[in-house]
Design an enzyme around this catalytic site. Structure first.
Site, short mmCIF file in Angstrom:
data_model
loop_
_atom_site.label_atom_id
_atom_site.label_comp_id
_atom_site.label_asym_id
_atom_site.label_seq_id
_atom_site.Cartn_x
_atom_site.Cartn_y
_atom_site.Cartn_z
N PRO A 29 -17.35 4.67 20.44
CA PRO A 29 -16.38 5.26 21.02
C PRO A 29 -15.15 6.05 20.59
O PRO A 29 -14.92 6.42 19.05
CB PRO A 29 -14.68 4.02 21.72
N GLU B 192 -0.61 -3.73 -6.05
CA GLU B 192 -0.84 -2.71 -5.27
C GLU B 192 -2.09 -2.06 -6.90
O GLU B 192 -2.52 -1.63 -6.83
CB GLU B 192 -0.13 -1.91 -4.51
N HIS C 4 -5.07 -3.64 -7.85
CA HIS C 4 -6.08 -3.32 -7.13
C HIS C 4 -6.46 -1.39 -7.49
O HIS C 4 -7.58 -1.24 -7.75
CB HIS C 4 -5.83 -3.08 -5.49
#
Length: 760
Positions: free
Chosen positions: A205, A426, A429
């Site tokens: 889409p 974070e 990560h």
């Protein structure tokens, strides 16, 4: 159903109701009589207060005209009452004894009245049926359910050309050939070529399938019919097949022409997919469509273009050559395509000098044209919200974050402890990814809450990739587990913030084992296959085709991969704990860090060696001989430019030539004034045509022609201000904005595959 028809219908219903009420009101001969109890009527008879009486034997009612009204009759001199069955003779005798004038009426009933009792409800039902059929789009007579709902585009509608499409050059080239065949058939017919009978556009889409169809409609120069796949099937049996026949009948009468069916999977789903009896109506519609596309009937000059997001569930008979001769994939744009799309949508908008569209194209891997259009529009809206006058780089950055993760949750109140946990999460990560050798560099890390996430770290690939190695997938696992490892290392316990990380890591590890054959223990075998039962669209889902022992080994291998990645992330964070603290402190202070700031913080972080614990090839020993070098690598070693310049495709040159001619014609027309109809006086707008009699142009460019159209009897005068027959469109020159776009309409679905934040 427009307002005029609604008013007309309401007026007709009101008139019918008024006439019915008037008929029953004026046909009632008991008006003026006051209903009373039977005992009151007997009292009046016994009191000799009756002047005259009428006995209605059929209705068993008695009407009395009194000599004088009293309290029992509320002053009324006319009363009416009912009497029991068999008492008519007694009433007659009692009235005769009082010398009252007595008359007896035996009503035999009216044939017209009896007919009205049965016919009037039937007429009412028929009227309601007609009204609702019109409201559902039926024909004017209310019985046109079998008529096609296809819309024929007219010249007054906004025109879209191939110049408005960017990022999907392969699809444009395929469709341009059809348009060129319609306008210049002799070149193809000389080679014995036949025009494709059907074209299927398929892809995710938002990639521009409907936009491509609109471009064909704007350039084909022939009648163009458009309809949705869901418009064929209705509540009545046989309507779908009837509409298919009517649609192709209209098309044959206007041939050569093009039919566009959007979302064809609504009617073209594989037959036999009816669980418990099936959907015979949809299958009947599909059968009729198959016959019309390639059956015994003549279909010369009718081209069918269809679009779908799910080509895998279409019926094989629909996809065979002779029906859909050409199947065109419309995929997500690559880096060059994203650049072109961003230039298109930024054209005409005030962009600041720091708005780096090339960098934005690199950071939006996986986005479709609709996503990129939304990014530019969101940036413009954000700029207007801040009362700005130009779209800046930070506005574009915020727009990308809004499209990927949702709007920022500014009103959320976060405690200092939770903010600290998020910063370390974070940071884990980011540091784990930075130290791994086979992963894209981190572009940005933030602890701002957005959508359903408390923060995210974004890894942006330097280039588009179609393949991933095992080392890269293991590095992705380390990246995903970095947040969980940081929580355990710093706070000595995990939190629920790693739920999306664990889900992502499990998905990657399981696909490595069961799909890509990257487990040395289980081998290069795909575990779990899709069965072809068509009851739910051709597949009932993935079912295990392996034993319980193999399932246990799969779980062990998945757990082994995730545990190895978890341990690697732990070791990285332990080695660079001071760097992790520094990164968390910067995040708590600034909330968002970008690549330059991360490079300064990670200046002392070295890349870790690849994990080799999974490099087990059994008895197969890899060769030490390096692979050969590509022509590009050799050219770079020789100092030659690479990639070599590629000549522009012929269809792009034709598009550029036509657009330049059209723009020149418009500029010349703008200097000569305007006529009464809004077009320049003495000239004609591109796409307008005039003959001895008015002919529709169907959105065609100036100078178009097609086999069999216009009719031979038509005479077309030449105009000095009219450009020669060319092909519309224009590729963007170097350094300028391309006027094309590959985005689809906003009604298309926006669920696409893109780069996801590691922490949710």
């Amino acid at each position: 159903m427009n307002r005029k028809n609604v008013t007309r219908t309401i007026t007709a219903i009101a008139v019918v109701v008024l006439l019915g009420w008037s008929f029953f009101y004026f046909s009632d001969d008991t008006r003026g009589y006051k209903p009373v109890d039977t005992s009151v009527a007997i009292t009046q008879i016994n009191g000799d207060n009756v002047k005259s009486a009428q006995i209605d034997d059929r209705e068993q009612q008695l009407r009395l005209i009194l000599k004088k009204g009293n309290n029992e009759t509320d002053g009324s001199e006319k009363v009416i009452t009912k009497y029991p069955t068999g008492y008519a003779v007694d009433l007659f005798n009692a009235l005769s004894a009082k010398n009252a004038k007595v008359s007896t009426v035996v009503n035999q009933g009216s044939i017209l009245g009896e007919l009205l009792v049965y016919v009037l409800p039937l007429l009412l039902l028929v009227g309601l049926f007609v009204m609702f059929s019109r409201m559902q789009g039926g024909a004017r007579m209310g019985f046109g359910f079998g008529k096609s709902r296809a819309k024929q585009l007219s010249k007054d509608m906004p025109k879209t050309t191939f110049a408005d499409v960017a990022g999907v050059d392969e699809a444009v080239e395929e469709l341009y050939e059809i348009k060129d065949f319609l306008q210049n058939p002799s070149r193809y017919q000389a080679l014995g070529a036949k025009i494709p009978k059907g074209v299927l556009l398929y892809g995710p889409p938002g990639t521009g399938k409907t936009l491509l169809a609109r471009a064909v409609a704007g350039e084909a120069g022939v009648p163009f019919f458009t309809i949705s796949g869901s418009d064929f099937v209705e509540m009545f049996v046989g309507v779908g097949a009837s509409r298919v026949r009517d649609l192709f009948e209209q098309a044959k009468q206007n041939s050569p022409c093009i039919i566009f069916v959007d979302e064809i999977d609504a009617v073209g789903r594989q037959r036999g997919a009816g669980l418990g009896g099936g959907h015979d109506e949809r299958e009947q519609t599909l059968n009729q469509l198959l016959v019309e596309m390639d059956g015994f009937g003549d279909r010369a000059g009718v081209i069918l273009i269809a679009a779908t997001n799910r080509p895998d569930i279409l019926d094989p008979a629909l996809l065979r050559p002779g029906r859909f001769d050409r199947q065109i994939p419309v995929s997500n744009p690559d880096l060059a395509g994203r650049r072109a799309v961003l230039r298109v949508h930024s054209k005409g908008k005030p962009m600041a000098a720091d708005a780096d569209l090339d960098g934005l194209a690199k950071r939006t891997v996986g986005m479709t044209g609709a996503d990129l259009a939304n990014v530019i529009n969101e940036a413009a809206l954000l700029t207007a919200r801040e009362n700005g006058t130009i779209i800046t780089g930070p506005a574009l950055e915020e727009a990308v974050d809004r499209v990927i993760g949702g709007p920022r949750r500014k009103g959320r109140i976060i405690s200092e402890q939770e903010k600290k946990i998020t910063a370390y999460h974070e940071g884990g990560h980011t540091l784990a990814a930075w130290a791994m050798p086979d992963i894209e560099p981190i572009y940005k890390v933030t602890i701002l809450a957005r959508g359903r996430t408390g923060g995210h770290a974004v890894a942006v690939p330097e280039e588009d990739k179609g393949l991933r190695t095992r080392s890269e997938m293991i590095a992705q696992l380390v990246f995903a587990m970095g947040g969980r490892a940081a929580e355990e290392l710093v706070f000595r316990e995990p939190t629920t913030g790693a739920v999306s990380d664990i889900e992502q890591a499990t998905k990657i590890a399981r696909s490595m084992v069961t799909e890509f054959g990257m487990s040395s223990k289980l081998g290069a075998v795909k575990y779990g296959s899709e069965h072809g039962d068509p009851f739910l669209g051709r597949t009932m889902g993935t079912q295990p085709d392996y034993s319980h022992e193999v399932a246990r080994e799969i779980d062990e291998e998945v757990r082994k991969l995730i545990e190895a990645a978890h341990t690697e992330a732990w070791e990285i964070l332990t080695e660079y704990r001071d760097v992790l603290d520094t990164l968390a402190g910067e995040l708590l202070e600034k909330e968002t860090l970008h690549r330059p700031e991360l490079e300064s913080i990670f200046a002392d972080v070295e890349k870790r060696p690849r994990l080799t614990m999974f490099d087990d090839f059994g008895g197969r020993i890899p060769s030490d001989k390096p692979p050969i070098k590509t022509p590009g690598e050799l050219a770079i070693e020789r100092g030659e430019p690479w990639p070599q310049p590629v000549p522009e495709p012929a269809f792009k040159a034709a598009i550029a030539q036509a657009t330049q001619a059209a723009e020149a014609a418009r500029s010349d027309a703008g200097q000569t004034g305007h006529g009464a109809n809004g077009s320049p006086a003495g000239t004609h707008r591109s796409g307008d045509r005039q003959y001895g009699s008015t002919q529709p142009d169907y959105g065609a460019p100036a100078g178009w022609h097609a086999p069999g159209w216009p009719p031979r009897s038509s005479h077309r005068p030449s105009y000095s201000g009219e450009p020669a027959p060319t092909y519309p469109g224009q590729p963007y020159p170097t350094g300028q904005a391309d006027p094309g776009s590959d985005e689809s309409s906003a009604e298309q679905d926006d669920e696409v595959s893109r780069t996801k934040p590691a922490h949710g």
